[in-house]
Design a protein around this motif. Structure first.
Motif, PDB file in Angstrom:
ATOM      1  N   TYR A 180       0.830  -1.205   0.000  1.00 48.00           N
ATOM      2  CA  TYR A 180       0.000   0.000   0.000  1.00 48.00           C
ATOM      3  C   TYR A 180       0.869   1.260   0.000  1.00 48.00           C
ATOM      4  O   TYR A 180       0.574   2.222  -0.709  1.00 48.00           O
TER       5      TYR A 180
ATOM      6  N   TRP B  38      -8.201  -1.131  -4.428  1.00 44.32           N
ATOM      7  CA  TRP B  38      -8.206  -0.617  -3.058  1.00 44.32           C
ATOM      8  C   TRP B  38      -9.453  -1.085  -2.296  1.00 44.32           C
ATOM      9  O   TRP B  38      -9.361  -1.508  -1.143  1.00 44.32           O
TER      10      TRP B  38
ATOM     11  N   TYR C 218      -7.197   6.899  -8.817  1.00 43.51           N
ATOM     12  CA  TYR C 218      -6.318   6.930  -9.988  1.00 43.51           C
ATOM     13  C   TYR C 218      -7.046   6.483 -11.249  1.00 43.51           C
ATOM     14  O   TYR C 218      -6.963   7.131 -12.283  1.00 43.51           O
TER      15      TYR C 218
ATOM     16  N   THR D 155      -3.609   5.711  -6.148  1.00 46.36           N
ATOM     17  CA  THR D 155      -4.598   5.691  -5.065  1.00 46.36           C
ATOM     18  C   THR D 155      -5.962   5.246  -5.608  1.00 46.36           C
ATOM     19  O   THR D 155      -6.106   4.963  -6.793  1.00 46.36           O
TER      20      THR D 155
ATOM     21  N   LYS E 248       2.155   1.883  -3.427  1.00 51.07           N
ATOM     22  CA  LYS E 248       1.100   2.372  -4.337  1.00 51.07           C
ATOM     23  C   LYS E 248       0.804   3.853  -4.083  1.00 51.07           C
ATOM     24  O   LYS E 248       0.664   4.635  -5.026  1.00 51.07           O
ATOM     25  N   VAL E 249       0.703   4.238  -2.830  1.00 48.78           N
ATOM     26  CA  VAL E 249       0.422   5.638  -2.490  1.00 48.78           C
ATOM     27  C   VAL E 249       1.581   6.525  -2.953  1.00 48.78           C
ATOM     28  O   VAL E 249       1.363   7.596  -3.530  1.00 48.78           O
TER      29      VAL E 249
END
Length: 194
Positions: free
Chosen positions: A113, A133, A125, A122, A116-117
């Motif tokens: 996570y 998510w 996106y 997010t 990815k952030v």
């Protein structure tokens, strides 16, 4: 046989973990299933975007997390086995290994996570990452709840093992196996198919 704990079955149709736990499991599987169907429909509308987005996932993280959860599921089954044989120390050992597997899953998921952030991938996106998510965070919540349930059982197993009801223990194990099953649906669909 006198040193083996048995579940007091009400009838031959009484499932392990109790009927209420199975109702919860069916509802959860239906919920995840509906979300996956909508994800597949969205992927049909935008196949290139879904494929390119999937390539941004770390498949190795997903595979390692699969090993963590499957191993913890096996440990949970062993824990139940030893509890029924009244071997509380081995049951406790395997329960602790089960929770360790869950914690390792959460730790690696947290790293994923974070990555990815940091990359800006997010929930907003695109549609793929919206589903990614939503589905994986919902699963993480289940794993957290499962660890809490198992920790409560571990406390009883440590302090007063003779008071632990096998039915309650099996119910917690059933919930944990549901977490495994959901991940076995999510991992190939999200990480491998699109």
């Amino acid at each position: 046989m006198a040193n083996t704990l048995k579940i007091d079955y009400k009838n031959v149709f009484y499932p392990p973990g109790g009927i209420l736990m199975w109702i919860v499991i069916y509802l959860e599987l239906v919920t995840f299933g509906i979300a996956l169907v909508f994800m597949a429909l969205s992927a049909r509308a935008e196949p290139e975007m879904f494929h390119e987005s999937r390539l941004l996932l770390n498949t190795a993280y997903g595979a390692i997390n699969t090993v963590f959860l499957l191993s913890s599921g096996w440990c949970m089954a062993q824990s139940v086995h030893f509890l029924k044989k009244r071997n509380f120390s081995k049951s406790r050992l395997f329960l602790n290994l089960t929770m360790l597997g869950g914690c390792l899953f959460l730790a690696l998921k947290s790293v994923e996570y974070y990555d990815k952030v940091e990359a800006g991938l997010t929930i907003g996106y695109n549609d793929f990452f919206g589903y990614y998510w939503m589905l994986t965070l919902f699963h993480v919540v289940h794993v957290l709840v499962g660890i809490v349930i198992l920790a409560l059982s571990a406390r009883t197993l440590r302090k007063k093992p003779e008071t632990l009801k096998v039915e309650d223990y099996v119910s917690g194990a059933t919930f944990w196996h549901m977490c495994d099953l959901i991940w076995l649906l999510l991992f190939p669909i999200i990480y491998l198919l699109f």
